[in-house]
Design a protein around this motif. Structure first.
Motif, short mmCIF file in Angstrom:
data_model
loop_
_atom_site.label_atom_id
_atom_site.label_comp_id
_atom_site.label_asym_id
_atom_site.label_seq_id
_atom_site.Cartn_x
_atom_site.Cartn_y
_atom_site.Cartn_z
N GLU A 28 40.82 -18.39 11.29
CA GLU A 28 39.43 -18.54 10.91
C GLU A 28 38.26 -19.93 11.21
O GLU A 28 37.24 -20.52 10.97
N HIS A 29 39.39 -20.71 12.44
CA HIS A 29 38.75 -21.37 13.51
C HIS A 29 38.67 -21.76 14.72
O HIS A 29 39.04 -20.81 15.44
N ASP A 30 37.66 -21.55 15.27
CA ASP A 30 37.67 -21.60 17.15
C ASP A 30 38.80 -22.04 17.67
O ASP A 30 39.53 -22.61 17.10
N ARG A 31 38.60 -21.83 19.22
CA ARG A 31 39.82 -22.06 19.55
C ARG A 31 39.77 -23.18 20.30
O ARG A 31 38.80 -23.95 20.33
N HIS A 32 41.04 -23.70 20.60
CA HIS A 32 40.71 -25.24 20.95
C HIS A 32 41.39 -25.41 22.46
O HIS A 32 41.86 -24.19 23.12
N GLN A 33 39.97 -25.95 23.11
CA GLN A 33 40.99 -25.72 24.68
C GLN A 33 41.92 -27.13 25.15
O GLN A 33 40.82 -28.14 25.08
N CYS A 34 42.76 -27.35 25.37
CA CYS A 34 43.50 -28.17 25.63
C CYS A 34 42.52 -29.39 26.93
O CYS A 34 42.47 -28.14 28.08
N LYS A 35 42.72 -30.02 27.15
CA LYS A 35 41.67 -31.35 27.75
C LYS A 35 42.04 -31.57 28.90
O LYS A 35 42.47 -31.89 29.98
N VAL A 36 43.98 -31.28 28.20
CA VAL A 36 44.75 -31.85 29.79
C VAL A 36 45.26 -30.47 30.73
O VAL A 36 45.05 -30.92 32.61
N CYS A 37 45.19 -29.05 30.06
CA CYS A 37 46.05 -27.82 30.92
C CYS A 37 44.46 -27.54 31.49
O CYS A 37 44.77 -26.30 31.90
N GLY A 38 43.72 -26.99 30.31
CA GLY A 38 43.05 -26.04 29.95
C GLY A 38 43.33 -24.12 29.17
O GLY A 38 42.16 -24.13 29.20
N GLU A 54 54.61 -29.53 25.73
CA GLU A 54 53.64 -28.81 27.13
C GLU A 54 53.12 -30.53 27.85
O GLU A 54 53.50 -30.44 28.98
N HIS A 55 52.79 -31.49 27.10
CA HIS A 55 52.33 -32.44 28.06
C HIS A 55 52.66 -33.81 27.73
O HIS A 55 53.60 -34.31 26.81
N THR A 56 52.99 -34.36 28.63
CA THR A 56 53.60 -35.94 28.13
C THR A 56 52.55 -37.04 26.96
O THR A 56 51.09 -36.55 27.24
N ARG A 57 53.32 -37.80 26.05
CA ARG A 57 52.16 -38.60 25.46
C ARG A 57 50.89 -39.31 26.37
O ARG A 57 50.32 -39.26 25.72
N ALA A 58 51.29 -39.56 27.47
CA ALA A 58 51.06 -40.46 28.26
C ALA A 58 49.25 -39.50 28.64
O ALA A 58 48.28 -40.11 28.53
N GLU A 59 49.88 -38.38 29.31
CA GLU A 59 48.55 -37.16 29.42
C GLU A 59 47.23 -36.91 28.09
O GLU A 59 46.58 -36.87 28.51
N ALA A 63 43.60 -37.74 28.81
CA ALA A 63 42.73 -36.65 28.01
C ALA A 63 41.77 -36.57 26.66
O ALA A 63 40.31 -36.27 26.99
N TYR A 64 42.73 -36.98 25.97
CA TYR A 64 41.95 -37.13 24.38
C TYR A 64 41.54 -38.75 24.03
O TYR A 64 40.26 -38.94 23.53
N ASP A 65 41.54 -39.72 25.12
CA ASP A 65 40.94 -40.96 25.16
C ASP A 65 41.43 -41.31 23.52
O ASP A 65 40.72 -42.16 22.58
#
Length: 103
Positions: A28-38, A54-59, A63-65
């Motif tokens: 029911e919801h739109d897909r999400h594009q990861c700001k780290v890897c796309g 898939e990503h570190t906490r720092a990444e 990426a998400y501020d």
């Protein structure tokens, strides 16, 4: 009272089990594009799972501020979901035409 609330973009959909909530988020919801890897994943649980598996906490923070409280909240949600989650049941409930990238 329903235990699980969708929460995506303020959605207040309520569900008796976590699997139903995740199927709802996926269908029911739109897909999400990861700001780290796309990578594009379903919004909600699968997006959180992707980010922290898939990503570190720092990444994620860069990426998400995000700040540490945002990270802790998403980790809490992921942990709570995975306590009750039957992932196979989610797959069985999803429509056959839904392509879910779990990597």
């Amino acid at each position: 009272m329903s235990r699980w609330v969708c929460g995506v973009d303020g959605c207040q959909g309520r569900f008796e089990d976590v699997e139903a909530a995740i199927v709802h988020q996926t269908n029911e919801h739109d897909r999400h594009q990861c700001k780290v890897c796309g990578t594009v994943v379903p919004e909600g649980y699968f997006a959180i799972r992707h980010a922290f598996n898939e990503h570190t906490r720092a990444e994620y923070v860069r990426a998400y501020d995000a700040d540490s409280s945002a990270v802790r909240e998403r980790e809490r949600v992921k942990r709570e979901i995975e306590t009750d989650l039957d992932l196979q049941a989610v797959f069985e409930r999803l429509d056959a035409d839904v392509d879910v990238d779990l990597d």
